[in-house]
Design a protein around this motif. Structure first.
Motif, short mmCIF file in Angstrom:
data_model
loop_
_atom_site.label_atom_id
_atom_site.label_comp_id
_atom_site.label_asym_id
_atom_site.label_seq_id
_atom_site.Cartn_x
_atom_site.Cartn_y
_atom_site.Cartn_z
N ASP A 599 0.80 -1.21 0.00
CA ASP A 599 0.00 0.00 0.00
C ASP A 599 0.84 1.28 0.00
OD1 ASP A 599 -2.29 -1.56 0.07
OD2 ASP A 599 -2.30 -1.64 2.26
N ALA A 600 2.16 1.15 -0.09
CA ALA A 600 3.01 2.34 -0.08
C ALA A 600 2.77 3.18 -1.34
CB ALA A 600 4.48 1.92 0.00
N GLU A 601 2.72 4.51 -1.16
CA GLU A 601 2.52 5.39 -2.32
C GLU A 601 3.70 5.36 -3.28
OE1 GLU A 601 -0.28 6.98 0.76
OE2 GLU A 601 1.80 6.27 0.74
N LEU A 602 4.90 5.13 -2.71
CA LEU A 602 6.09 5.09 -3.55
C LEU A 602 7.01 3.99 -3.07
CD1 LEU A 602 7.90 6.38 -5.78
CD2 LEU A 602 8.86 7.86 -3.98
N ILE A 603 7.46 3.15 -4.00
CA ILE A 603 8.41 2.08 -3.68
C ILE A 603 9.69 2.36 -4.45
CG2 ILE A 603 8.88 -0.39 -3.80
CD1 ILE A 603 5.87 -0.88 -3.70
N LEU A 604 10.80 2.44 -3.71
CA LEU A 604 12.12 2.63 -4.32
C LEU A 604 12.82 1.29 -4.36
CD1 LEU A 604 13.23 5.85 -2.39
CD2 LEU A 604 12.05 5.72 -4.59
N VAL A 605 13.21 0.86 -5.54
CA VAL A 605 13.93 -0.41 -5.71
C VAL A 605 15.41 -0.07 -5.90
CG1 VAL A 605 14.09 -2.56 -7.00
CG2 VAL A 605 11.89 -1.38 -6.81
N MET A 606 16.24 -0.56 -4.97
CA MET A 606 17.67 -0.21 -5.00
C MET A 606 18.51 -1.44 -5.28
SD MET A 606 18.16 2.57 -1.94
CE MET A 606 19.74 3.03 -2.66
N ASN A 607 19.63 -1.20 -5.95
CA ASN A 607 20.61 -2.25 -6.20
C ASN A 607 21.97 -1.59 -6.42
OD1 ASN A 607 21.59 -4.84 -6.51
ND2 ASN A 607 21.16 -4.92 -8.69
N GLN A 608 22.96 -2.02 -5.63
CA GLN A 608 24.32 -1.50 -5.75
C GLN A 608 24.36 0.02 -5.60
OE1 GLN A 608 25.97 -3.03 -9.39
NE2 GLN A 608 26.08 -5.13 -8.61
N GLY A 609 23.57 0.54 -4.64
CA GLY A 609 23.60 1.96 -4.33
C GLY A 609 22.83 2.85 -5.27
#
Length: 638
Positions: A599-609
């Motif tokens: 339900d998050a308004e924004l999802i940040l997908v991170m990889n290697q900084g």
């Protein structure tokens, strides 16, 4: 994250003989560190000089004892020799059949008597001298204890203040054990040396000089003979120490391996049993133990032969002194009591020399400990808050990452050109594999690290223009690794907000779904948690930390795997409570369980900084990219 620098703890360990033991830890800059340590002693210089004078006076009264006692010995000896001389004359006259008148004349001659009054006065004087010496020694120890503790108190205060100003990267680069060792073990080493070894060094130095002077006043010839044995003693000690050092060094190394193996096996004994490695563990222990036995007995043997060898040399010296002393008495150049006093001085002379040698090693280790403490004091501090800092007057909760650049090491960039815009009151989830930079992003937000480029703004205010204390008061954190202190459950929850009422504490616990389990405990909210809070489960610990965050009522919420240690049912309840808590608040959620951030308004997908994808749950699934693969791997059954 920067790789942690594991450093061994330092210390010193003396062996059984003088100057023998494990290799002494030496300072890199002995003179510089000693001078710097002297600056802490400078405020105590008056009392330090007084200690030095008291040590001199105490030692003078002590070393004068044998010579004064020699006077009593001489007086007693004269009486005994006079008595035997009279008896020998009488027996000789009788054996030679001298006239009766001659024998009667010898009998009527006055027989020398022991002057008990004189001997009593000498003994009384000795008692007074030794009492005065003991009083001086007591005063010296009392003052030096105060000097040592005052000095170390100031050092501890400076180190504590310094630790408060160090950036988080320092703690990432040093193990907790290393930091604790510097502020506890190293400090205690300095205190012990100042309080005990330093005064003993002063006493030993004064004793060596004083005893040498007293020996010269008795007989320069006997003093020269006594001093001839010193080079032999030193040569024997150096030879044995040189050969034993390698054994002590290997003994310490092997002992460390044995301790490490035992600790490792006991810590993971369930795993060892589960995989059936008991025999292999025992075999390794036997091998290390046998190696330790082999080097330990050699080290102790080498250490143990020092004193017998030194005693042999010293006994040769005693024999020569007695022979020469007897000849000097016969020639009436010295008194018989002087021989007794001289032998006492010889025995006292070698002891302070050995003590000085041992204390020298201790001081080497102490300066090394002081150097480790000064290394902390010399560490680069956090950038000071600017004087004209800014405040967020009308807080909304908007967060912006503007071309953020960061690296833990100056020439190794972890994050490059990170741009994020977070609306006020939104929930932002940060996902990605381990080491992707999720926690780093949050650390930058709370200014635990300084940026290498770009800016982070809250409601348009650059966080580098805010005071750290004001900035961090905006945040509430719940981490994966729980932290609770020894105290009641009530105190641990109330840690979130000062002066919280009982009703507020209970309400926070209820929202975190911790109230029920707390009431099942025998003492309820008065239940005392031990040092590691091991008397409650891991999930219950997490519930208490969540209750603490709820009570704090923060403006911005940070949840770092906050529900990873609770069961599925409790997780659902906590998610509902968190939903209520996050209403109207900007929230950053780091999660591996992707079900918790749908339900998050924004999802940040991170990889290697780097942020490789961003959007809401449905948008990211439609992209069929990195996030979709992560999600599908967890919910393949769907």
């Amino acid at each position: 994250m920067a790789e942690k620098n594991q450093r061994p703890q330092r210390g010193h360990r003396m062996g059984g003989g003088p100057m023998l033991g494990a290799p002494v830890q030496k300072a890199k800059d002995f003179k510089g560190t000693l001078k710097r340590l002297g600056t802490y002693l400078k405020p105590e210089r008056t009392r330090f000089v007084l200690v030095f004078l008291l040590a001199i006076m105490s030692t003078i009264f002590t070393i004068s004892g044998p010579k004064i006692m020699g006077k009593a010995t001489t007086k007693l000896g004269e009486a005994i020799i006079g008595l035997y001389s009279h008896q020998i004359k009488l027996m000789y006259a009788i054996q030679q059949n001298m006239p009766q008148s001659t024998i009667d004349a010898i009998k009527n001659q006055p027989v020398p008597l022991v002057d008990f009054e004189y001997i009593g006065k000498v003994l009384l004087l000795l008692i007074v001298l030794y009492i005065i010496s003991a009083l001086f020694r007591f005063a010296m120890s009392y003052i030096m204890s105060s000097v040592a503790q005052s000095t170390v108190y100031n050092m501890r205060k400076d180190v504590k203040s310094k630790l408060d100003r160090l950036p988080l990267k320092y703690y990432d680069g040093h193990s907790h054990g290393d930091v604790l060792s510097r502020i506890t073990n190293d400090m205690e080493t300095i205190a012990t040396t100042l309080q005990q070894s330093l005064t003993q060094l002063i006493v030993s130095l004064v004793s060596v000089v004083g005893i040498l002077i007293m020996m010269l006043t008795i007989s320069p010839v006997m003093t020269l003979i006594a001093l001839l044995t010193l080079p032999m003693s030193m040569l024997i000690t150096v030879i044995i120490a040189k050969n034993s050092q390698k054994y002590f060094s290997k003994q310490q190394k092997t002992l460390g391996e044995l301790n490490g193996h035992v600790e490792e096996m006991y810590t993971g004994h369930k795993i060892v049993k589960a995989f059936g490695h008991e025999e292999a563990s025992v075999e390794k222990f036997v091998d290390i133990n046998h190696e330790l036995y082999d080097v330990a007995w050699k080290a102790q043997f080498m250490s143990g032969i020092v004193f017998p060898a030194l005693n042999f040399v010293n006994n040769l010296g005693y024999v020569l002194v007695c022979v020469v002393g007897g000849l000097l008495v016969a020639k009436k150049k010295i008194e018989i009591g002087d021989i007794q006093a001289f032998i006492q001085y010889i025995r006292q002379f070698t002891q302070p020399i050995v003590q000085i040698a041992n204390i020298t090693n201790i001081i080497q280790s102490t300066i090394a400990s002081a150097e480790r403490v000064f290394e902390v004091l010399d560490e680069e501090e956090e950038i000071e808050d600017i004087e004209d800092s800014q405040d967020i007057k009308d807080f909304k909760g908007q967060v912006e990452f503007d071309h953020v650049k960061f690296g833990y090491v100056a020439d190794q960039t972890l994050m490059e050109d990170i741009n994020i815009e977070v609306e006020a009151g939104h929930t932002i989830a940060i996902v990605g594999p381990t080491g992707a930079g999720k926690t780093t992003l949050v650390n930058l937000l709370m200014r635990f690290y300084e940026l290498n480029g770009g800016a982070i703004r809250i409601d348009g205010v650059d966080i580098s223009h805010m005071k750290r204390g004001d900035l961090r008061q905006l945040f509430g954190m719940v981490l994966q690794d729980t932290w609770l202190f020894k105290g009641t459950i009530r105190d641990n929850i109330a840690y979130g907000r000062e002066n919280a009422t009982e009703e507020e504490i209970i309400r926070a616990a209820d929202l975190a779904h911790a109230h029920h389990f707390i009431m099942t405990l025998p003492e309820g909210y008065d239940t005392i948690l031990n040092e590691e809070a091991s008397n409650i489960s891991q999930g219950q610990k997490q519930l208490l930390t969540i209750a603490r965050a709820i009570l704090a009522d923060p403006r911005i919420l940070i949840l770092d795997e906050a529900t990873s240690n609770v069961d599925t049912r409790t997780e659902v309840l906590i998610q509902k409570a968190m939903g209520n808590l996050m209403q109207g608040r900007t929230s950053f959620v780091i999660a591996h369980r992707l079900s918790t951030i749908r339900d998050a308004e924004l999802i940040l997908v991170m990889n290697q900084g780097t942020i490789i994808e961003q959007g809401n749950h449905h948008e990211l699934l439609e992209k069929e990219g990195f996030y979709a693969n992560l999600y599908n791997s967890q919910f393949s059954e769907d």
